[in-house]
Scaffold this motif. Structure first.
Motif, short mmCIF file in Angstrom:
data_model
loop_
_atom_site.label_atom_id
_atom_site.label_comp_id
_atom_site.label_asym_id
_atom_site.label_seq_id
_atom_site.Cartn_x
_atom_site.Cartn_y
_atom_site.Cartn_z
N ARG A 112 34.02 42.46 33.99
CA ARG A 112 34.22 43.01 35.34
C ARG A 112 35.53 43.78 35.46
O ARG A 112 35.68 44.60 36.34
N ARG A 113 36.46 43.50 34.58
CA ARG A 113 37.72 44.25 34.64
C ARG A 113 37.57 45.66 34.08
O ARG A 113 38.45 46.48 34.22
N TYR B 95 46.03 46.32 46.62
CA TYR B 95 45.38 45.05 46.28
C TYR B 95 44.56 45.20 45.00
O TYR B 95 44.67 44.40 44.07
N ALA B 96 43.76 46.28 44.96
CA ALA B 96 42.91 46.49 43.78
C ALA B 96 43.77 46.64 42.53
O ALA B 96 43.49 46.06 41.48
N SER C 159 46.78 45.53 42.06
CA SER C 159 47.45 44.26 41.74
C SER C 159 46.51 43.33 40.98
O SER C 159 46.94 42.56 40.12
N LEU C 160 45.21 43.41 41.28
CA LEU C 160 44.24 42.57 40.55
C LEU C 160 44.19 42.96 39.08
O LEU C 160 43.84 42.16 38.22
N HIS C 161 44.56 44.20 38.78
CA HIS C 161 44.58 44.65 37.39
C HIS C 161 45.97 44.54 36.79
O HIS C 161 46.21 45.06 35.69
N LEU D 37 41.51 52.38 39.40
CA LEU D 37 41.47 51.35 38.36
C LEU D 37 41.09 51.92 36.99
O LEU D 37 41.14 51.24 35.98
N LEU E 34 35.53 40.72 43.31
CA LEU E 34 35.14 40.52 41.91
C LEU E 34 35.04 41.85 41.16
O LEU E 34 35.52 41.99 40.04
N LEU F 235 36.51 44.52 41.74
CA LEU F 235 37.82 45.14 41.57
C LEU F 235 38.64 44.39 40.52
O LEU F 235 39.79 44.73 40.28
N GLY F 236 38.04 43.35 39.95
CA GLY F 236 38.70 42.67 38.84
C GLY F 236 39.32 41.33 39.19
O GLY F 236 40.08 40.79 38.40
N ARG G 5 40.68 34.11 42.79
CA ARG G 5 41.21 35.11 43.72
C ARG G 5 40.13 35.65 44.65
O ARG G 5 40.41 36.02 45.79
#
Lengths: 331, 231
Positions: free
Chosen positions: A75-76, A98-99, A101-103, A150, B135, B137-138, B143
């Motif tokens: 998913r990453r 936010y997006a 930061s998730l990466h 991303l 999910l 978005l990683g 989280r």
């Protein structure tokens, strides 16, 4: 790049998808076309590893993705933009942050990436706006920018231009083109056949959750007259009889499996009969042959090799195609 | 009517005068209520989250069980806990009966299902796209859950408040397992019951007013937090 095999998926007792094989290649754009309810969105969610299919194998770069940990890692690299995307509470900028930061992308780098991504989808002026105050079209563009930032290896989009005007829609598809050049594997779902033809390298038609039941060759855009039940649709030089209550602009699909082929006109119940010249014969496998007949437009018919032999059909031969009005699907 | 007004006036005097009994009982009540709420929510909120967000075999039964537990008669819970903690009971050796911990145990059993059921309802009502979007978005599953919790934060706050209210206002179980011992297990509600039966209407009224004031304060804080979220 991303590949599924023998995929089956559904909800409760309802089967939604049954796809033998489907591949999205690196550096290409694949379009999935089909009517509402054909399973496009579900297929994209499965490809995005958001739903675990009942059966089938997904492979990313050749490696099978089976366990929750593998799905999490996958998913990453794979991102989906839904048709009605969700933006988190806060500003557009905060959504981007936010997006990123998730990466694990640092703020300094992230700000530049976010700005660039918004610029690309003509949304620079939206950065400080609150997400819940955006129009549908704006939200869609922001969601696309959020995914672009991303830099995913696989970018999936569900009807990416459904809320965009013509000019913006063109820009959005150009962005997908740029993503392809970057080396991403891009796949979008659309019910707009023109868009799909214009912007994709590969086109996959989905109907009732299956690919290949409807060949893209037999999809026609037309405008249906008022009134219910049986009516006539104009497609190029052809008049096609259909049974539907739909009016206005629609797409007609004639399943190639349901086209009858003969050497002479038939005495039959089929309301549609067209005579034309065979322009191409392609053998898919041992059991199926597709012939393309020019009847004013190209029409595909799928028959068995034995039928082909019996009728002695060759390229250039004149044949008659017959299709029941009820077999013509409207979407 | 005069009795009521007189009680109200004298009750207010006791509170304003800082009557040691009133202060003592209020402090114990708060200690019991806060501890029970933290423990009940610590168990109930995660359980509610799982029940509300994941599909598993027996999920419907779990929801039914939770909803049934909402209607547990408090005296019955008190009775069962009493039986378990009594000297001859299986946990008699812990010597918890007639301590404020016994009250906490009973209150947690009563309030945890409330926290769980309200949490489940809160997260079930959250747009499924929240989790999917996080999910895709990683986000890790944890989280993604946090994103859902954040979207449901006001409803979750309500779950905590209702649990706190239940614990603060509960009397049956607290009376049975606590024993209403002065300075040890006498909470606002058990004290009101005792004071009324002893004819000390002013004290009962004073304690009743404190209970009301506490409930009001908690709800005002909640309103303020929600108001800030809307802005």
């Amino acid at each position: 790049m991303l590949e599924v095999r023998d995929l089956e998926h559904g909800y409760g007792r309802r089967n939604v998808l049954a796809v033998d094989t489907f591949t999205i290649q690196t550096g290409t754009v694949t379009a999935v076309v089909g009517p509402n309810g054909s399973g496009k969105s579900t297929l994209l969610r499965v490809l995005a590893f958001l739903e675990t299919p009942r059966a089938g194998i997904l492979r990313l770069d050749g490696a099978p993705i089976r366990t929750p940990a593998e799905r999490r890692r996958a998913r990453r690299r794979v991102t989906l933009v839904e048709q009605t995307p969700y933006l988190f509470a806060g500003t557009v900028q905060e959504n981007m942050a936010y997006a990123l930061s998730l990466h694990g992308i640092r703020r300094t780098e992230g700000t530049g990436r976010a700005r660039q991504a918004l610029e690309r989808v003509l949304a620079s002026d939206l950065a400080q706006r609150r997400a819940d105050q955006l129009s549908n079209g704006e939200a869609q563009r922001v969601a696309i920018a959020r995914a672009l930032a991303l830099e995913p290896a696989v970018l999936l989009l569900d009807e990416p231009a459904s809320a965009a005007d013509r000019a913006t829609s063109t820009r959005l598809y150009q962005v997908l083109d740029e993503e392809r050049s970057r080396g991403a594997a891009v796949c979008f779902a659309s019910h707009q056949l023109e868009d799909a033809y214009r912007w994709s390298d590969h086109l996959v038609a989905l109907a009732d959750g299956r690919t290949g039941l409807v060949t893209p060759e037999n999809l026609f855009r037309t405008v249906l007259p008022d009134g219910g039940g049986s009516k006539t649709a104009r497609v190029g030089p052809l008049d096609i009889r259909v049974v539907t209550d739909r009016v206005g602009p629609v797409t007609l699909a004639i399943p190639a499996d349901e086209v009858l082929v003969s050497n002479t006109p038939l005495q039959s119940s089929a309301r549609n009969e067209f005579s034309g010249r065979v322009v191409r014969i392609s053998e898919h496998d041992r059991d199926r042959v597709t012939i393309i007949v020019d009847v004013g437009v190209d029409l595909a018919a799928r028959i068995t090799p034995s039928a082909l032999k019996e009728l002695d059909i060759q390229v250039g031969a004149t044949v008659v195609l017959a299709v029941k009005a009820l077999a013509v699907r409207v979407f | 009517m005069e009795l009521l007004w007189d009680g109200l006036r004298r009750g207010a005097e006791l509170i304003l005068g800082g009557d040691p009994d009133v202060v003592d009982i209020t402090a114990l009540s708060l200690r019991v209520a806060v501890t029970s709420t933290i423990l009940a929510c610590g168990v109930g909120v995660p359980v509610g989250f799982v029940v509300g967000t994941t599909r598993f075999w027996g999920r419907r039964a779990a929801i039914t069980a939770l909803n049934t537990m909402l209607a547990f008669p408090t005296v019955v819970v008190g009775l069962v806990i009493w039986g378990l903690l009594a000297r001859r009971g299986p946990f008699g050796g812990l010597e918890l009966l007639y301590t404020w911990w016994a009250i906490v145990i009973a209150e947690v059993i009563l309030a945890a299902p409330i926290a769980a059921a309200l949490t489940a309802a809160a997260v079930q009502g959250i747009d499924p796209r929240v989790r999917r979007t996080a999910l895709t978005l990683g986000a890790t599953p944890l989280r993604a859950h946090l994103a859902v919790a954040s979207a449901a934060r006001f409803a979750l706050l309500t779950a905590v408040t209702v649990a706190f209210g239940r614990v603060l206002a509960e009397v049956g179980a607290a009376m049975i397992v606590g024993g209403n011992i002065r300075h040890y297990t006498r909470t606002l509600t058990t004290a009101v019951a005792l004071a009324t039966s002893q004819g000390d209407f002013a004290l009962a009224m004073a304690l009743g007013l404190v209970l009301l004031a506490l409930a009001l304060t908690v709800n005002v804080i909640l309103q303020l937090l929600q108001g800030r979220g809307d802005a």
